[in-house]
Design an enzyme around this catalytic site. Structure first.
Site, PDB file in Angstrom:
ATOM      1  N   GLY A 266      55.910  52.812  40.246  1.00 10.61           N
ATOM      2  CA  GLY A 266      56.621  52.596  39.229  1.00 10.61           C
ATOM      3  C   GLY A 266      55.834  51.914  37.737  1.00 10.61           C
ATOM      4  N   GLN A 267      54.456  52.617  38.069  1.00  6.00           N
ATOM      5  CA  GLN A 267      53.170  52.632  37.073  1.00  6.00           C
ATOM      6  C   GLN A 267      54.294  53.817  35.997  1.00  6.00           C
ATOM      7  OE1 GLN A 267      52.876  52.899  40.012  1.00  6.00           O
ATOM      8  NE2 GLN A 267      50.843  52.352  40.941  1.00  6.00           N
ATOM      9  N   GLN A 268      53.447  53.302  34.416  1.00  4.46           N
ATOM     10  CA  GLN A 268      53.750  54.139  33.515  1.00  4.46           C
ATOM     11  C   GLN A 268      54.189  55.827  33.095  1.00  4.46           C
ATOM     12  OE1 GLN A 268      52.253  52.600  30.249  1.00  4.46           O
ATOM     13  NE2 GLN A 268      54.261  52.340  28.873  1.00  4.46           N
TER      14      GLN A 268
ATOM     15  N   LEU B 139      54.143  58.317  36.021  1.00  9.61           N
ATOM     16  CA  LEU B 139      55.466  57.697  37.123  1.00  9.61           C
ATOM     17  C   LEU B 139      56.369  57.481  36.850  1.00  9.61           C
ATOM     18  CD1 LEU B 139      52.510  57.007  40.165  1.00  9.61           C
ATOM     19  CD2 LEU B 139      52.693  59.332  39.558  1.00  9.61           C
TER      20      LEU B 139
END
Ligand code: G3D
Length: 217
Positions: free
Chosen positions: A78-80, A82
Site C-alpha cells: 500500500g505504500q505510495q 507501490l
C-alpha cells in the site's frame, strides 16, 4: 483406463479459480487479513504469529478453497510508490477487498483518495467490492456507520456492483468468515460477466494469469 479415470477425477474435483486483490494503505491490516482468511478456511493451517507479520512490501499471495471455488489472493503493497502497480492486477481480478484502518483517523482522507482512484478504474467496472473497517477490536475506532458515508461519496463510481462494508478484526479473525462467504457469492453472480480464470483464458494461460507481469519482481 487410468488416464480416463484420472481425467474424470480431475474434472469432478476441479474448482473454478477466481482472483481477488486486497488493497488499502500500508499498515491497514491487509496481510493480517490474508493470514486470518487462510486460517479460517484452511484446515490445519496454523497461521503466522502476528508478531511475524510485517507490512506488505511488494506482493503476498495466498489461496483458499471455499464454497466450491478456489480464491487466489493478491495482497498488494500500500505504500505510495507501490500503488501505481495495483492496476496491473485489475484486469484479472474477480473481486476487490479494500482494507481500512478504522483506528487511523489522520489517514482516512488519504485512504479515501486512493480508494476513489482505484474505483474509477474501468478495468474494475462492476467487480464486487468488499470494504473492511478493520481493527474494530481497538477502543474508540471509527465504526462502520462513520466510515461508510466517507467511502460512499464515490457512490456513482461504485455503481450497481455488489458492495458490502463490514466491521472486522483481522487480528482476531472476527468478521472474516462472513466477508469471504459474501464475496464468493457476489463473484459467482458476476461470473457471467467475468468468468473464472481458466474459462476466460484457456487452461494454458491460466498459470500466467495468476502472475501478472508487474514491477514487483
Ligand atoms: P498491511 O499488510 O496492510 O501493511 P499489516 O498491514 O497486516 O502488516 O498490519 C499492520 C499492523 O496492524 C500490524 O501491527 C498488525 O498486527 C496490525 N493489525 C492488523 N489488523 C489488526 C486488527 O484487526 N486489530 C489490531 N489491533 N491490529 C491489527 P504491528 O504492530 O506489527 O505493526
Amino acid at each position: 483406463m487410468y488416464t480416463l479415470m484420472h481425467g474424470f477425477y480431475k474434472y469432478m474435483t476441479q474448482k473454478d479459480d477466481y482472483c481477488v486483490v486486497i488493497l488499502g494503505l500500508d499498515n491497514a491490516g491487509k496481510t493480517t487479513y490474508l493470514e486470518a482468511a487462510k486460517t479460517t478456511f484452511t484446515r490445519n493451517y496454523k497461521g503466522l504469529n502476528p508478531s511475524k507479520i510485517t507490512t506488505t512490501v511488494g506482493l503476498n499471495i495466498g489461496t483458499i478453497d471455499v464454497q466450491g471455488v478456489r480464491l487466489n489472493f493478491w495482497d498488494l503493497g500500500g505504500q505510495q510508490e507501490l500503488q501505481s502497480l495495483w492496476d496491473k492486477y485489475y484486469q484479472e481480478s474477480h473481486g476487490v477487498i479494500y482494507v481500512i484502518d478504522s483506528n487511523d483517523r489522520e489517514r482516512m482522507e488519504e485512504s479515501k483518495m486512493i480508494f476513489d482512484k482505484m474505483i474509477k478504474n474501468e478495468l474494475l467496472s462492476g467487480v464486487p467490492l468488499l470494504i473492511l473497517a478493520n481493527k474494530q477490536d481497538l477502543p474508540d475506532v471509527m465504526g462502520v456507520r462513520e466510515i461508510k458515508p466517507v467511502f460512499q461519496q464515490a457512490g456513482a463510481l461504485i455503481g450497481r456492483r455488489d458492495c458490502l462494508t463490514i466491521p472486522v478484526s483481522a487480528l482476531h479473525g472476527e468478521g472474516v468468515d462472513e466477508g469471504i462467504k459474501w464475496l464468493v457469492e457476489a463473484i459467482k453472480r458476476h461470473a457471467v460477466v467475468r468468468p473464472p480464470a481458466g474459462e476466460r483464458l484457456g487452461h494454458q494461460e491460466k498459470t500466467r494469469a495468476h502472475q501478472p507481469s508487474t514491477g514487483f519482481n
